[in-house]
Design a protein around this motif. Structure first.
Motif, PDB file in Angstrom:
ATOM      1  N   ALA A  12       0.827  -1.211   0.000  1.00 56.00           N
ATOM      2  CA  ALA A  12       0.000   0.000   0.000  1.00 56.00           C
ATOM      3  C   ALA A  12       0.860   1.260   0.000  1.00 56.00           C
ATOM      4  O   ALA A  12       0.537   2.252  -0.665  1.00 56.00           O
ATOM      5  N   ARG A  13       1.978   1.231   0.719  1.00 60.62           N
ATOM      6  CA  ARG A  13       2.850   2.399   0.776  1.00 60.62           C
ATOM      7  C   ARG A  13       3.620   2.569  -0.538  1.00 60.62           C
ATOM      8  O   ARG A  13       3.862   3.695  -0.984  1.00 60.62           O
ATOM      9  N   LEU A  14       3.982   1.467  -1.176  1.00 62.95           N
ATOM     10  CA  LEU A  14       4.638   1.550  -2.486  1.00 62.95           C
ATOM     11  C   LEU A  14       3.718   2.225  -3.497  1.00 62.95           C
ATOM     12  O   LEU A  14       4.129   3.115  -4.239  1.00 62.95           O
ATOM     13  N   ILE A  15       2.460   1.820  -3.505  1.00 58.19           N
ATOM     14  CA  ILE A  15       1.484   2.382  -4.441  1.00 58.19           C
ATOM     15  C   ILE A  15       1.260   3.863  -4.162  1.00 58.19           C
ATOM     16  O   ILE A  15       1.258   4.700  -5.075  1.00 58.19           O
ATOM     17  N   ALA A  16       1.093   4.204  -2.893  1.00 55.34           N
ATOM     18  CA  ALA A  16       0.855   5.606  -2.527  1.00 55.34           C
ATOM     19  C   ALA A  16       2.053   6.479  -2.897  1.00 55.34           C
ATOM     20  O   ALA A  16       1.890   7.597  -3.405  1.00 55.34           O
ATOM     21  N   ASP A  17       3.256   5.984  -2.655  1.00 52.19           N
ATOM     22  CA  ASP A  17       4.448   6.776  -2.947  1.00 52.19           C
ATOM     23  C   ASP A  17       4.697   6.922  -4.443  1.00 52.19           C
ATOM     24  O   ASP A  17       5.206   7.955  -4.892  1.00 52.19           O
ATOM     25  N   MET A  18       4.344   5.912  -5.219  1.00 57.95           N
ATOM     26  CA  MET A  18       4.544   5.988  -6.671  1.00 57.95           C
ATOM     27  C   MET A  18       3.670   7.072  -7.284  1.00 57.95           C
ATOM     28  O   MET A  18       4.117   7.835  -8.145  1.00 57.95           O
ATOM     29  N   GLY A  19       2.423   7.189  -6.849  1.00 61.50           N
ATOM     30  CA  GLY A  19       1.530   8.197  -7.407  1.00 61.50           C
ATOM     31  C   GLY A  19       1.404   8.048  -8.906  1.00 61.50           C
ATOM     32  O   GLY A  19       1.259   6.939  -9.428  1.00 61.50           O
ATOM     33  N   ASP A  20       1.497   9.167  -9.625  1.00 56.73           N
ATOM     34  CA  ASP A  20       1.388   9.149 -11.085  1.00 56.73           C
ATOM     35  C   ASP A  20       2.741   9.081 -11.785  1.00 56.73           C
ATOM     36  O   ASP A  20       2.818   9.224 -13.005  1.00 56.73           O
ATOM     37  N   ASN A  21       3.799   8.881 -11.030  1.00 56.65           N
ATOM     38  CA  ASN A  21       5.139   8.886 -11.597  1.00 56.65           C
ATOM     39  C   ASN A  21       5.467   7.564 -12.286  1.00 56.65           C
ATOM     40  O   ASN A  21       4.835   6.537 -12.030  1.00 56.65           O
ATOM     41  N   ARG A  22       6.455   7.607 -13.151  1.00 58.88           N
ATOM     42  CA  ARG A  22       6.912   6.422 -13.876  1.00 58.88           C
ATOM     43  C   ARG A  22       8.271   5.939 -13.390  1.00 58.88           C
ATOM     44  O   ARG A  22       8.758   4.903 -13.834  1.00 58.88           O
ATOM     45  N   VAL A  23       8.863   6.706 -12.485  1.00 59.47           N
ATOM     46  CA  VAL A  23      10.164   6.348 -11.911  1.00 59.47           C
ATOM     47  C   VAL A  23      10.096   6.587 -10.411  1.00 59.47           C
ATOM     48  O   VAL A  23       9.592   7.623  -9.968  1.00 59.47           O
ATOM     49  N   MET A  24      10.568   5.615  -9.647  1.00 63.30           N
ATOM     50  CA  MET A  24      10.605   5.795  -8.199  1.00 63.30           C
ATOM     51  C   MET A  24      11.965   5.362  -7.662  1.00 63.30           C
ATOM     52  O   MET A  24      12.456   4.272  -7.981  1.00 63.30           O
ATOM     53  N   LEU A  25      12.566   6.238  -6.865  1.00 62.10           N
ATOM     54  CA  LEU A  25      13.766   5.888  -6.128  1.00 62.10           C
ATOM     55  C   LEU A  25      13.357   5.223  -4.830  1.00 62.10           C
ATOM     56  O   LEU A  25      12.637   5.810  -4.015  1.00 62.10           O
ATOM     57  N   ILE A  33      16.083   1.455  -7.766  1.00 60.58           N
ATOM     58  CA  ILE A  33      15.190   2.232  -8.608  1.00 60.58           C
ATOM     59  C   ILE A  33      14.128   1.328  -9.209  1.00 60.58           C
ATOM     60  O   ILE A  33      14.365   0.126  -9.424  1.00 60.58           O
ATOM     61  N   MET A  34      12.950   1.892  -9.476  1.00 63.10           N
ATOM     62  CA  MET A  34      11.891   1.179 -10.170  1.00 63.10           C
ATOM     63  C   MET A  34      11.379   2.065 -11.294  1.00 63.10           C
ATOM     64  O   MET A  34      11.159   3.259 -11.108  1.00 63.10           O
ATOM     65  N   THR A  35      11.203   1.469 -12.481  1.00 61.54           N
ATOM     66  CA  THR A  35      10.625   2.188 -13.607  1.00 61.54           C
ATOM     67  C   THR A  35       9.423   1.419 -14.131  1.00 61.54           C
ATOM     68  O   THR A  35       9.392   0.180 -14.087  1.00 61.54           O
TER      69      THR A  35
END
Length: 256
Positions: A157-170, A176-178
């Motif tokens: 749930a926290r991964l999803i919330a932090d990703m938001g509308d972005n395509r790249v997450m540190l 890193i996740m793309t």
């Protein structure tokens, strides 16, 4: 140059086999550029026509060993759907299952511990808009705080919330996740982020005074990339076929 696919096993639908070959190629390219981490990273792809199923690498294989037929098909609860002797990495399911469930057009989810991007994940402000490579990610990088090895389901749930509308997450202190609509897009986002990260680290190591363009310029450049201004296409549309041709010249065993 059209992509040729190896003869598919009779029990695998054509669309799924194509996805398997494309995903195996993505694994090979990440390995070829040295952006993998032994057996511990993962790239997943949603099975065409099945929003609740995705393909994942068999645990214990190096990225350079992955083939189309070795990929493991699982459901969003982490259950294997094929008769295969291979297992999957629990952290891979937690991370990738979360994104596939929540982001409909994230057909491919790529997670690595590539050196430069991981180093940038440890910096408070992440990637700085220092180069044209970096402008693509200006104010378009998400951050997820480190919680230990990602094996707890409640982290999803926290991964999803932090990703938001972005395509790249540190993923702080981790990697890193793309996200991509195709393996090519997910790969190219990693490639460009890693290039930008390396240059930033080199500048910082040199002790150079950093020159950052004004916000308006950075935002303009970011929009040019994400809104495909001029002749700019979605990441991977032009580049990925060229990478596939490189793989073909070196051998096509990833199609097996």
């Amino acid at each position: 140059m059209a992509t040729e696919y190896a003869e598919r096993p009779a029990h695998i639908p054509e669309a799924e086999w194509k996805a398997r070959v494309d995903l195996a190629a993505c694994y090979r390219m990440v390995s070829r550029l040295g952006l993998d981490d032994l057996i511990y990273n993962h790239i997943s792809m949603r099975v065409p026509g099945h929003d609740d199923q995705f393909l994942l690498n068999p645990y214990g294989f190096l990225f350079g060993e992955i083939t189309a037929s070795s990929l493991v098909r699982i459901d969003i609860d982490g259950n294997k759907l094929d008769d295969t002797p291979y297992t999957i990495n629990k952290a891979a399911f937690v991370i990738h299952g979360a994104i596939h469930k929540a982001v409909h057009d994230a057909a491919c989810v790529l997670h690595t511990h590539s050196d430069a991007s991981t180093a940038i994940s440890c910096q408070k402000d992440g990637l700085l808009p220092l180069t044209q490579f970096a402008m693509r990610f200006y104010q378009r990088q998400a951050f997820h705080d480190y919680e230990g090895v990602a094996i707890d389901m409640d982290e999803q749930a926290r991964l999803i919330a932090d990703m938001g509308d972005n395509r790249v997450m540190l993923m702080r202190n981790h990697g890193i996740m793309t996200l991509g609509r195709t393996p090519g897009e997910a790969f190219m986002l990693l490639y460009y982020f890693e290039r930008a990260a390396r240059i930033q680290l080199d500048l910082q190591a040199a002790g150079a005074e950093l020159l950052i363009p004004p916000h308006e310029v950075c935002e303009k450049a970011a929009r040019q990339f994400w809104e495909n201004k001029g002749d700019i296409l979605i990441a991977g549309e032009r580049e990925w076929p060229a990478f596939l041709r490189q793989l073909e010249r070196e051998g096509s065993d990833y199609r097996r």
